[in-house]
Enzyme design. Structure first.
Site, PDB file in Angstrom:
ATOM      1  N   SER A 146       0.653  -1.339  -0.116  1.00 37.19           N
ATOM      2  CA  SER A 146      -0.074  -0.012   0.168  1.00 37.19           C
ATOM      3  C   SER A 146       0.862   1.352  -0.081  1.00 37.19           C
ATOM      4  CB  SER A 146      -0.791   0.098   1.266  1.00 37.19           C
ATOM      5  OG  SER A 146      -1.529   1.177   1.437  1.00 37.19           O
ATOM      6  N   TYR A 159      -2.857  -1.114  10.085  1.00 39.25           N
ATOM      7  CA  TYR A 159      -2.815  -1.408   8.501  1.00 39.25           C
ATOM      8  C   TYR A 159      -1.458  -0.857   7.975  1.00 39.25           C
ATOM      9  CZ  TYR A 159      -4.167  -1.009   3.393  1.00 39.25           C
ATOM     10  OH  TYR A 159      -4.198  -1.155   2.128  1.00 39.25           O
TER      11      TYR A 159
END
Ligand code: NAP
Length: 256
Positions: A146, A159
């Site tokens: 990400s 995350y």
């Protein structure tokens, strides 16, 4: 098969291939000639994507409900993939779970679950398929991380930590597996229009709408799942053999 060398190098596994970016990667790799196996928590979605691909005349199959954070489920599914398609030559670790909470509100359970899916899952999947790749002297692993691992992101400490871990995992594995003919790279997507992104928009977690973000993105549009699939197709190709341990951003210029 087009552009991928020997026919033995033909089986690809895509985790989380039932939705969004993973679905686009399944379509693209199948179009490029790989027999593509979908491992997804949502068995119905995986079945539907496999059916779409086969309707287009390419090869893809779903393998039931598979939670990548469960080693027994991963090993069982990879065994079934091998039985159907032969040794695995490509792994795309795409399945992922997002999370959005102020730091002091992140529970231990939420932290553990996100690390389990986003980081331990790729570890289990890689351990399950690397012996096939070592045996063939050829393999390709692509980890979908990400852009938040590059920039940081408030309210997503769990995350972001999981995805930053995946970047480090990629680099370490690339050094170790290079001598076996296996490349390992990571694509950190940024702002790709998928069910995950729309769910975040719907909950008001993006700090603006998708359209407003698109206006602030250098290429002036959200990413498409196909943008990530195109980069992935290159990284798993024969001609990408000298590209390993790399972070290949696909984010419209939002992170450079
Ligand atoms: P998505 O539409 O939510 O698709 C993710 C897929 O993974 C879903 O089918 C999901 O199944 C599956 N999955 C979730 N947990 C799983 C597990 N434990 N085992 C197996 N499969 C599981 O998300 P996406 O936007 O395409 O994201 C794909 C990847 O890109 C993720 O790793 C995400 O973190 C990363 N990413 C996306 C963006 C973006 O802008 N969209 C940005 C940065 C990174 P269920 O639907 O049943 O949960």
């Amino acid at each position: 098969m087009s552009g991928h060398g020997a026919t033995a190098r033909r089986t690809a596994i895509v985790t989380g291939g039932g939705s969004g970016i993973g679905r686009a990667i399944v379509h693209r790799l199948a179009e490029d000639g790989f027999a593509t196996a979908i491992l997804d928590l949502d068995a119905g979605a995986a079945d539907a994507v496999a059916a779409e691909v086969r309707e287009k005349g390419h090869e893809a199959s779903a393998f039931g409900r598979v939670d990548v954070s469960d080693r027994a489920q991963v090993d069982g599914a990879v065994g079934r993939v091998r039985d159907r398609y032969g040794p695995v030559s490509v792994l795309v670790n795409n399945a992922g779970l997002t999370g959005f909470k102020k730091f002091l509100h992140i529970t231990g359970e939420a932290w553990d679950r996100i690390i389990a899916v986003n980081l331990t899952g790729p570890f289990y999947c890689a351990q399950a398929v690397v012996p096939d790749m070592v045996g063939a002297g050829w393999g390709r692993i692509v980890n979908i991380s990400s852009s938040s691992a590059q920039s940081g992101q408030q309210f997503m400490a769990h995350y972001v930590a999981s995805k930053a871990g995946l970047v480090g995992f990629t680099k370490a594995l690339a050094l170790e597996l290079g001598p076996d003919g296996i490349t390992v790279n990571t694509i950190p997507p940024g702002f790709v229009d998928t069910p995950m992104l729309r769910a975040s928009e719907g909950k008001g977690l993006l700090g603006g709408s998708v359209d407003q973000h698109a206006e602030r993105t250098p290429v002036r549009r959200p990413g498409r799942p196909e943008d990530i699939a195109a980069a992935c197709a290159f990284l798993v190709s024969e001609e990408a053999g000298y590209v390993t341990g790399q972070v290949i951003g696909v984010n419209g210029g939002r992170n450079t």
